[in-house]
Design a protein around this motif. Sequence first.
Motif, short mmCIF file in Angstrom:
data_model
loop_
_atom_site.label_atom_id
_atom_site.label_comp_id
_atom_site.label_asym_id
_atom_site.label_seq_id
_atom_site.Cartn_x
_atom_site.Cartn_y
_atom_site.Cartn_z
N ASP A 1 0.82 -1.22 0.00
CA ASP A 1 0.00 0.00 0.00
C ASP A 1 0.85 1.26 0.00
OD1 ASP A 1 -2.20 -1.60 -0.03
OD2 ASP A 1 -2.91 -1.09 1.98
N VAL A 2 1.92 1.28 0.81
CA VAL A 2 2.74 2.49 0.87
C VAL A 2 3.55 2.64 -0.42
CG1 VAL A 2 4.84 1.53 1.97
CG2 VAL A 2 4.16 3.91 2.39
N MET A 3 3.94 1.55 -1.04
CA MET A 3 4.65 1.65 -2.32
C MET A 3 3.72 2.14 -3.41
SD MET A 3 7.75 1.13 -1.67
CE MET A 3 8.30 1.24 -3.38
N HIS A 4 2.44 1.73 -3.36
CA HIS A 4 1.46 2.27 -4.31
C HIS A 4 1.27 3.76 -4.08
CE1 HIS A 4 -2.05 2.53 -6.90
NE2 HIS A 4 -2.71 3.10 -5.90
N LEU A 5 1.16 4.17 -2.82
CA LEU A 5 1.01 5.59 -2.51
C LEU A 5 2.24 6.37 -2.95
CD1 LEU A 5 -0.65 7.84 -1.18
CD2 LEU A 5 0.39 7.21 1.01
N PHE A 6 3.43 5.80 -2.74
CA PHE A 6 4.67 6.44 -3.18
C PHE A 6 4.64 6.64 -4.69
CE2 PHE A 6 9.22 5.60 -4.52
CZ PHE A 6 9.65 6.89 -4.28
N SER A 7 4.22 5.60 -5.42
CA SER A 7 4.13 5.70 -6.88
C SER A 7 3.14 6.78 -7.30
CB SER A 7 3.72 4.34 -7.46
OG SER A 7 3.58 4.41 -8.85
N GLU A 8 2.00 6.86 -6.61
CA GLU A 8 1.00 7.88 -6.92
C GLU A 8 1.55 9.29 -6.70
OE1 GLU A 8 -2.39 7.67 -8.00
OE2 GLU A 8 -1.59 5.73 -8.65
N THR A 9 2.30 9.47 -5.61
CA THR A 9 2.85 10.80 -5.32
C THR A 9 3.96 11.18 -6.28
OG1 THR A 9 4.45 9.94 -3.70
CG2 THR A 9 2.29 10.62 -2.87
N ARG A 10 4.56 10.18 -6.96
CA ARG A 10 5.62 10.47 -7.93
C ARG A 10 5.07 10.71 -9.34
NH1 ARG A 10 9.33 12.68 -6.32
NH2 ARG A 10 10.43 12.20 -8.24
N SER A 11 3.78 10.48 -9.58
CA SER A 11 3.23 10.51 -10.93
C SER A 11 3.34 11.89 -11.57
CB SER A 11 1.76 10.06 -10.93
OG SER A 11 0.98 10.93 -10.11
N THR A 12 3.29 12.95 -10.80
CA THR A 12 3.41 14.31 -11.34
C THR A 12 4.69 14.99 -10.87
OG1 THR A 12 2.12 15.19 -9.48
CG2 THR A 12 0.90 14.58 -11.48
N ALA A 13 5.64 14.22 -10.40
CA ALA A 13 6.87 14.80 -9.85
C ALA A 13 7.78 15.31 -10.95
CB ALA A 13 7.60 13.77 -9.00
N ARG A 14 8.63 16.24 -10.58
CA ARG A 14 9.58 16.83 -11.54
C ARG A 14 10.78 15.93 -11.77
NH1 ARG A 14 11.39 22.20 -8.99
NH2 ARG A 14 12.78 22.12 -10.79
N TYR A 15 11.12 15.09 -10.80
CA TYR A 15 12.37 14.33 -10.86
C TYR A 15 12.12 12.85 -11.11
CZ TYR A 15 13.99 18.51 -8.39
OH TYR A 15 14.25 19.80 -8.01
N GLU A 16 12.79 12.30 -12.11
CA GLU A 16 12.87 10.85 -12.26
C GLU A 16 13.93 10.35 -11.28
OE1 GLU A 16 11.10 8.80 -14.07
OE2 GLU A 16 9.85 10.39 -14.93
N TYR A 17 13.75 9.14 -10.78
CA TYR A 17 14.74 8.62 -9.85
C TYR A 17 15.13 7.21 -10.25
CZ TYR A 17 11.22 5.60 -7.67
OH TYR A 17 10.28 4.63 -7.45
N THR A 18 16.25 6.77 -9.72
CA THR A 18 16.74 5.43 -10.00
C THR A 18 16.37 4.52 -8.84
OG1 THR A 18 18.61 6.41 -11.17
CG2 THR A 18 18.79 4.07 -10.61
N ALA A 19 15.52 3.52 -9.10
CA ALA A 19 15.05 2.64 -8.03
C ALA A 19 16.08 1.57 -7.68
CB ALA A 19 13.74 1.97 -8.42
#
Length: 311
Positions: A21-39
Amino acid sequence: MRAGGDEDAALAALVKRAIPDVMHLFSETRSTARYEYTAYPALPDILHKPTKKRPDEIWEARPRFRHPDYSMRAARADVKVTALDTNAAYLSALKCWLPIGRLEHTTGADGVGPKRSGVHLITPAQWAHPHLPDPIGDRDEPGALWVTDATLRLLLRLSGPKYGLTGAPEIHESWTSGATENFLDALRKALSAARDEALTTQDVLLEMYVKSMYSKFVSTMGESDTNRKIYRPDWMHIVRAQAHANLWSKAYKAHQGGLEVIAMLGTDELHVTGDPWSVFTEGRALSQMKVKYSDAKASGEYLVGKVKTNG
């Protein structure tokens, strides 16, 4: 979900869902983010565990401070101490500078900058303030060690003109990347709002569910068999070290407010003399402190005494 009225069963089910659930929420909060990140970035050996039972080389500056002038075993224990607890320490610590991409190696202080983050090999200056915890934590051996950006930023602040409490650390080498302080901010705000709702409605299940989400997010973003969606041990260490740095700042605030710091332990525990509510606000909000209760100290208060010294 109440699991047929069985709250223990409901809580167990929610805790089991916390990581996905928290990883899904993390993904949702990143959907409009300015920065791409390396997982899954390539990481230096210092961030890899040599074995499953042995830690990597990063020091998180976890405190284990007890004031040398006071003891519960002193002949005259007449100084009242209040044990305080920081609210949701790891949730607050999500506000920290995190490296976005692959870590790059530099020597000297070349990798240190306001918009870079990672881990650094440093030799800290000697700490000579018996009334304040060492911001580097309790170490068994002196010398150089690998610390996170959160610890280094604290040391640099304390060695600057505003504090002047210590010398600047010697920086030998670093593994860093471009960074932002707001990377996890949307996630932090979403979880904070859910926590506030739980406290307002006295929904214990929701409160424990939120706590499980942020605590498991931090603990499994490193090397974990239960969370394969991210592998950032550098983030994990930085968030934990940020929690310790935040606790140190509270100890300093207490000291500046006229309280004696008797102990600073772990991620969230601060023991002080005097009236803590003359310095802190009592409550459950992230910016507030609460009394820390335990079986040994049911009231959150206990007595210590001055230790006699020769001469």
